[in-house]
Design a protein around this motif. Structure first.
Motif, PDB file in Angstrom:
ATOM      1  N   PRO A   1       0.807  -1.223   0.000  1.00  0.00           N
ATOM      2  CA  PRO A   1       0.000   0.000   0.000  1.00  0.00           C
ATOM      3  C   PRO A   1       0.840   1.274   0.000  1.00  0.00           C
ATOM      4  O   PRO A   1       1.953   1.302   0.528  1.00  0.00           O
ATOM      5  CB  PRO A   1      -0.793  -0.120   1.307  1.00  0.00           C
TER       6      PRO A   1
ATOM      7  N   GLU B   1      -2.909  -5.219   7.960  1.00  0.00           N
ATOM      8  CA  GLU B   1      -3.818  -4.099   7.751  1.00  0.00           C
ATOM      9  C   GLU B   1      -5.057  -4.596   7.013  1.00  0.00           C
ATOM     10  O   GLU B   1      -5.023  -4.764   5.794  1.00  0.00           O
ATOM     11  CB  GLU B   1      -3.123  -3.002   6.942  1.00  0.00           C
TER      12      GLU B   1
ATOM     13  N   ARG C   1      -3.350   4.567   0.683  1.00  0.00           N
ATOM     14  CA  ARG C   1      -3.982   3.252   0.589  1.00  0.00           C
ATOM     15  C   ARG C   1      -4.342   2.827  -0.831  1.00  0.00           C
ATOM     16  O   ARG C   1      -5.260   2.045  -1.045  1.00  0.00           O
ATOM     17  CB  ARG C   1      -5.213   3.176   1.499  1.00  0.00           C
TER      18      ARG C   1
ATOM     19  N   LYS D   1      -8.828  -4.548   0.098  1.00  0.00           N
ATOM     20  CA  LYS D   1      -8.681  -3.968  -1.237  1.00  0.00           C
ATOM     21  C   LYS D   1      -7.951  -4.924  -2.177  1.00  0.00           C
ATOM     22  O   LYS D   1      -8.294  -5.017  -3.365  1.00  0.00           O
ATOM     23  CB  LYS D   1      -7.938  -2.633  -1.147  1.00  0.00           C
TER      24      LYS D   1
ATOM     25  N   GLU E   1      -7.784  -3.226   5.997  1.00  0.00           N
ATOM     26  CA  GLU E   1      -8.256  -2.403   4.880  1.00  0.00           C
ATOM     27  C   GLU E   1      -7.447  -2.683   3.620  1.00  0.00           C
ATOM     28  O   GLU E   1      -8.000  -2.830   2.520  1.00  0.00           O
ATOM     29  CB  GLU E   1      -8.167  -0.916   5.234  1.00  0.00           C
ATOM     30  N   PHE E   2      -6.144  -2.774   3.769  1.00  0.00           N
ATOM     31  CA  PHE E   2      -5.256  -3.100   2.652  1.00  0.00           C
ATOM     32  C   PHE E   2      -5.590  -4.477   2.085  1.00  0.00           C
ATOM     33  O   PHE E   2      -5.753  -4.653   0.869  1.00  0.00           O
ATOM     34  CB  PHE E   2      -3.806  -3.041   3.143  1.00  0.00           C
TER      35      PHE E   2
ATOM     36  N   ARG F   1       5.199   3.341   1.626  1.00  0.00           N
ATOM     37  CA  ARG F   1       4.070   3.612   2.506  1.00  0.00           C
ATOM     38  C   ARG F   1       4.039   5.059   3.010  1.00  0.00           C
ATOM     39  O   ARG F   1       3.049   5.503   3.586  1.00  0.00           O
ATOM     40  CB  ARG F   1       4.041   2.643   3.684  1.00  0.00           C
TER      41      ARG F   1
END
Length: 275
Positions: A76, A147, A80, A153, A149-150, A101
């Motif tokens: 990421p 992570e 993000r 995705k 969220e990463f 990052r």
């Protein structure tokens, strides 16, 4: 005295058996799925790092044109976005001492790969040029950090692709997340000998090199540095675990790895259409 010696021997045998059972429990992968893998993946695309940089759109286009499966790395940016890039720092490929990052994708896009006109691509852009060939997607992390969220995705992009994508990582915690949240994905545990994992500390390197986190990650296959060895790798050969070799650089390497029990090869810098 003979009775004491017998008792000590029995205790030693029991302890050994308990440790052996524990080791088998820790190192056993997910063995119950049927799936196919290609014979070879192009490591970071079909690149030469002169005119075609690694992990660049032309490298992936060339792999797809040859009908070869692709290995790539995702990580990421600060905002993000999911980019395809191997290193945590862009200094080797872009000449600037900055971490991926710590940069937004817009800032990252100002840099070029190895003096060419190519920039670091988005994962979504790469998927559009891969033409449905199989992809071996290494999910990069910072240590043990996970992570969600990463990873969510990454999963959304994987599901948008019209072809097979397997997820691999050195982090068993990443594989555990995919196992718990998207168990249909084929997962591979990346590893190597302890001396190549020393940056994690001796204890962690010992566990990772011996695949003693398989009980948690439950990988479908193990991807190992092909000229390294460990007891955990040996045990996985006994279990019948599918093995992927990295990184082979000649047909001689392929033959050596095949003799050691590997059936899929991540390769670079030779004609992989021969495999």
């Amino acid at each position: 005295m003979p009775n004491l010696a017998t008792a000590v021997l029995m205790v030693a045998i029991i302890i050994f058996l308990l440790l052996a059972c524990a080791f088998v429990y820790l190192t056993t992968p997910n063995k119950w799925r049927i799936y196919d893998l290609p014979a070879v993946y192009c490591h970071r695309g079909y690149f030469d790092n002169e005119e075609i940089p690694e992990n660049s759109l032309p490298a992936f286009e060339k792999s797809a044109e040859k009908g070869l499966a692709i290995e790539l790395d995702v990580r990421p940016t600060r905002d993000r976005e999911i980019v395809v890039f191997h290193d945590s720092n862009i200094s080797r490929m872009c000449g600037a001492d900055k971490r991926v990052r710590d940069l937004s994708f817009a800032e990252l896009s100002e840099y070029r790969l190895l003096g060419t006109e190519e920039r670091i691509p988005l994962f979504s852009e790469v998927l559009k040029v891969c033409g449905g060939v199989p992809i071996y997607c290494e999910v990069k992390t910072e240590g043990a950090e996970v992570e969600p969220e990463f990873l969510r995705k990454v999963y959304e992009l994987i599901k948008s692709y019209d072809g097979q994508i397997v997820v691999v990582s050195f982090s068993p915690f990443v594989l555990k997340w995919f196992r718990e949240n998207h168990p249909e994905l084929i997962r591979g545990q990346l590893s190597a000998g302890a001396k190549h994992l020393g940056g994690n500390g001796r204890a962690v390197a010992f566990y990772l090199s011996n695949l003693m986190t398989n009980f948690m990650a439950k990988p479908d296959f193990v991807s190992y540095r092909f000229d390294d060895k460990s007891l955990g790798l040996f045990m996985n050969k006994i279990y019948g675990t599918r093995l992927v070799a990295w990184t082979v650089r000649s047909m001689e390497d392929v033959e050596t790895a095949a003799m050691a029990g590997y059936s899929t090869f991540v390769g670079e810098h030779f004609d992989m259409t021969e495999v």
